[in-house]
Scaffold this motif. Structure first.
Motif, PDB file in Angstrom:
ATOM      1  N   LEU A 164       0.815  -1.219   0.000  1.00 27.37           N
ATOM      2  CA  LEU A 164       0.000   0.000   0.000  1.00 27.37           C
ATOM      3  C   LEU A 164       0.851   1.273   0.000  1.00 27.37           C
ATOM      4  CD1 LEU A 164      -2.983  -0.951   2.351  1.00 27.37           C
ATOM      5  CD2 LEU A 164      -3.011  -0.621  -0.130  1.00 27.37           C
ATOM      6  N   LEU A 165       2.161   1.120  -0.092  1.00 23.93           N
ATOM      7  CA  LEU A 165       3.027   2.295  -0.200  1.00 23.93           C
ATOM      8  C   LEU A 165       2.670   3.147  -1.424  1.00 23.93           C
ATOM      9  CD1 LEU A 165       5.466   3.909   0.802  1.00 23.93           C
ATOM     10  CD2 LEU A 165       6.952   2.264  -0.374  1.00 23.93           C
TER      11      LEU A 165
ATOM     12  N   PRO B  29      -4.194  -6.026   6.127  1.00 27.84           N
ATOM     13  CA  PRO B  29      -4.532  -6.188   4.708  1.00 27.84           C
ATOM     14  C   PRO B  29      -5.329  -5.020   4.149  1.00 27.84           C
ATOM     15  CG  PRO B  29      -5.890  -7.615   6.069  1.00 27.84           C
ATOM     16  CD  PRO B  29      -4.857  -7.033   6.971  1.00 27.84           C
ATOM     17  N   HIS B  30      -5.680  -4.055   4.996  1.00 24.04           N
ATOM     18  CA  HIS B  30      -6.388  -2.858   4.549  1.00 24.04           C
ATOM     19  C   HIS B  30      -5.574  -1.634   4.968  1.00 24.04           C
ATOM     20  CE1 HIS B  30      -7.686  -3.766   8.675  1.00 24.04           C
ATOM     21  NE2 HIS B  30      -7.697  -2.453   8.835  1.00 24.04           N
ATOM     22  N   LEU B  31      -5.908  -0.480   4.432  1.00 25.23           N
ATOM     23  CA  LEU B  31      -5.177   0.739   4.770  1.00 25.23           C
ATOM     24  C   LEU B  31      -5.471   1.151   6.202  1.00 25.23           C
ATOM     25  CD1 LEU B  31      -3.372   3.098   3.859  1.00 25.23           C
ATOM     26  CD2 LEU B  31      -5.452   4.305   3.176  1.00 25.23           C
ATOM     27  N   GLU B  32      -4.438   1.195   7.015  1.00 28.10           N
ATOM     28  CA  GLU B  32      -4.587   1.651   8.403  1.00 28.10           C
ATOM     29  C   GLU B  32      -3.402   2.523   8.770  1.00 28.10           C
ATOM     30  OE1 GLU B  32      -6.185  -0.915  11.635  1.00 28.10           O
ATOM     31  OE2 GLU B  32      -4.248  -0.521  12.596  1.00 28.10           O
TER      32      GLU B  32
ATOM     33  N   PRO C 272      -9.062   7.703  11.538  1.00 31.90           N
ATOM     34  CA  PRO C 272     -10.199   7.438  10.633  1.00 31.90           C
ATOM     35  C   PRO C 272      -9.896   7.909   9.206  1.00 31.90           C
ATOM     36  CG  PRO C 272     -10.923   8.527  12.652  1.00 31.90           C
ATOM     37  CD  PRO C 272      -9.430   8.626  12.629  1.00 31.90           C
ATOM     38  N   ILE C 273     -10.009   7.008   8.251  1.00 32.09           N
ATOM     39  CA  ILE C 273      -9.884   7.374   6.836  1.00 32.09           C
ATOM     40  C   ILE C 273     -11.278   7.750   6.355  1.00 32.09           C
ATOM     41  CG2 ILE C 273      -9.147   6.654   4.548  1.00 32.09           C
ATOM     42  CD1 ILE C 273      -6.888   6.699   6.591  1.00 32.09           C
ATOM     43  N   SER C 274     -11.449   8.982   5.950  1.00 32.03           N
ATOM     44  CA  SER C 274     -12.775   9.492   5.606  1.00 32.03           C
ATOM     45  C   SER C 274     -13.459   8.656   4.526  1.00 32.03           C
ATOM     46  CB  SER C 274     -12.658  10.938   5.128  1.00 32.03           C
ATOM     47  OG  SER C 274     -13.932  11.445   4.766  1.00 32.03           O
ATOM     48  N   THR C 275     -14.769   8.573   4.637  1.00 32.22           N
ATOM     49  CA  THR C 275     -15.553   7.935   3.565  1.00 32.22           C
ATOM     50  C   THR C 275     -15.806   8.926   2.433  1.00 32.22           C
ATOM     51  OG1 THR C 275     -17.610   8.514   4.708  1.00 32.22           O
ATOM     52  CG2 THR C 275     -16.678   6.320   5.130  1.00 32.22           C
TER      53      THR C 275
END
Length: 562
Positions: free
Chosen positions: A97-98, A167-170, A181-184
């Motif tokens: 995810l880099l 496995p997800h962006l955190e 929190p990654i905005s929706t």
């Protein structure tokens, strides 16, 4: 795409025999919106090599980029004062995810910059201050260095974001362990089609090696990065299509070099995506894992550096791991034709195409490339990329005749407009719009050959000795695992000394000196002797760290005088 020579009133100009248009688009529009990009919506463009379930498709990545861009803008003010006002500096090992951090930074209107994951806290702090970074990005592997550097540079921990291994962006920051929190909500990037705006934009700044003084900061624009991808890869794609093959469907490779250098930034963030295949990410190079993943994923393309091709040629661990490789390219430093041929034997069952490219950060990577369908076994660095031009000049800036060696000067849409906040460096690096590369090369039989860096040449009684030439010869010796050459004081001049990693315990220094003497001109003999060492010091991008060898030479020579 052959290179032709034109003698004009302004000098001897080398250029590609064909010129072509390329999309006048910003980089993100090229990758995510344009039909020119080979990746389909469901193509997995980035994946974790150790755990391929950690992966992201083009469609998923586009949405993630817009969400993270919104978060960077609203939560950290990135880009709120307009494009190119803010710099986001990243220090990270390889991570699938880099690339999302790179794309999102640009989407937010900021400039992306990167520091080597091998940087110390002091070095990173210096880069943070020098470039004026507003936000620092890192991952778990580089968190400690980033935290120490932030403290030295007076950057609050809340502005150091850590990319997790999920496995997800955190993302977290240094002041709280809870995920940010990654905005929706999403932020659309600025679509640009104006040619001048594309040429003069700054979306990425890379640090030079900084061998003297502060590192120079190389500015790269939308045009630089888009032209590099299109002018190098479109001809290859057309070649494959004419033979009934889909280059995108057959493209698989591994990210094994640091993503802080041009090979990673352009090669991994841009070129791989543009081709449209899958890039499998390693956190850092490890030969055993590299071999495992190459076989597991049946990689078809390999772009690497001479030290890794040396391992492919000489390591007993290499068997059938690269049998699926069809196309391979070597860059970052010249590679001798003997090593090129030896490595090729272990690629694609000896049938892979292995060629060399030449370029710098300032040329956004490749300034030369070998057209598909052409093999070369002479040790050349291939031909000029389309739309590129070059001159070869002497110390007075006068063109030398074809076949003679001189400094390479270049122009083209992939060539930087200059260094960031460094007028003195720009005046030194550009002459009448030509970028002075500092590399000594020559043109012969339609191809370019690199002799060495101008500053690395050894001057023996007024005669020039190229360390790269001697190094290529040395590593062709069956008992030598690796080697490097520098100049040391001797005979009231400068003489070549070899530092050698022995591949056989019976190897003697005298044997090497005599063997080299039997194969080179008199002035190239190893009059400075041979020193055995455990490993040749190299940068993360594979370049020999001659500065460390010179320091070692001073210690050795000082000790011998006591």
């Amino acid at each position: 795409m052959a290179t032709i020579v034109e003698k004009t009133s302004s000098g001897i100009i080398y250029k590609a025999s064909q010129q072509r248009d390329f999309p006048q688009l910003d980089l993100l529009s090229l990758l995510f919106d344009s039909s020119a990009c080979g990746a389909k919506e469901d193509t997995v463009v980035h994946a974790d090599a150790a755990d391929p379930s950690k992966a992201v498709s083009k469609a998923q990545l586009r949405h993630l980029v817009k969400r993270l861009a919104y978060t960077l803008r609203q939560r950290y003010g990135i880009g709120q004062d307009g494009p190119e006002k803010d710099v986001v500096l990243c220090i990270s090992s390889g991570h699938f995810l880099l690339p999302c951090l790179f794309y999102s930074t640009i989407a937010a209107g900021a400039i992306f910059s990167a520091s080597s994951p091998a940087s110390t806290a002091t070095e990173l702090a210096g880069q943070i201050k020098q470039i004026g970074a507003k936000l620092v990005l890192c991952n778990e592997d580089t968190k400690e260095v980033a935290a120490a550097a932030a403290k030295l540079a007076n950057i609050p921990g809340s502005r150091v974001l850590v990319l997790g291994s999920q496995p997800h962006l955190e993302l977290t920051n240094l002041e709280q362990s809870r995920p940010i929190p990654i905005s929706t909500k999403t932020l659309e990037w600025q679509r640009i089609t104006d040619t001048k705006a594309l040429e003069n934009s700054i979306i990425c700044i890379l640090f030079s090696s900084g061998t003297t003084g502060l590192p120079k900061m190389c500015r790269l624009s939308h045009t630089n990065m888009v032209s590099q991808a299109c002018l190098v890869l479109d001809p290859a794609r057309e070649y494959e299509k004419a033979r009934g093959r889909d280059m995108s469907a057959d493209y698989r490779t591994i990210a094994h070099l640091p993503a802080a250098h041009i090979a990673g930034v352009q090669g991994y963030f841009v070129n791989s995506f543009y081709v449209g295949g899958t890039l499998y990410w390693m956190p850092r190079f490890n030969l055993v894992k590299f071999l495992e993943y190459s076989k597991k994923y049946q990689i078809t393309t390999l772009v690497s550096v001479p030290p890794i091709y040396l391992a492919i040629a000489k390591s007993p661990l290499v068997t059938d791991q690269f049998d699926s490789v069809e196309w391979a390219v070597a860059g970052a430093a010249p590679m001798g034709k003997e090593l090129q041929l030896a490595a090729r034997k272990n690629l694609g069952k000896g049938k892979a195409h292995l060629t060399q490219t030449w370029g710098l950060s300032e040329t956004t990577g490749a300034m030369t490339t070998m057209p598909r369908g052409i093999d070369d076994e002479t040790g050349s660095v291939s031909m000029l990329v389309m739309n590129g031009r070059a001159r070869i000049v002497d110390d007075d800036g006068k063109d030398v005749e074809p076949g003679q060696a001189g400094e390479l000067w270049v122009k083209g849409p992939n060539v930087t407009k200059g260094y960031y906040m460094n007028d003195a460096a720009n005046k030194e690096a550009f002459v009448d719009g030509w970028f002075c590369t500092g590399d000594i090369g020559l043109f012969k039989d339609g191809k370019f050959y690199i002799v060495d860096r101008k500053k690395e040449l050894i001057k023996y009684k007024g005669l020039q000795v190229a360390p790269a030439e001697l190094e290529a010869l040395l590593v062709s010796h069956a008992k030598i695992a690796d080697a490097a050459v520098i100049g040391v004081d001797g005979e009231e001049t400068e003489v070549p000394r070899a530092y050698v990693v022995a591949g056989d315990a019976t190897l003697k220094a005298e044997e090497i000196v005599d063997w080299v003497a039997s194969k080179v001109a008199n002035h190239k003999k190893l009059r400075g002797g041979v020193v055995f060492i455990d490993a040749i010091p190299k940068s993360p991008s594979g370049k020999i760290l001659r500065k460390e060898l010179r320091q070692l030479a001073k210690r050795i020579d000082k000790g011998s005088k006591l």
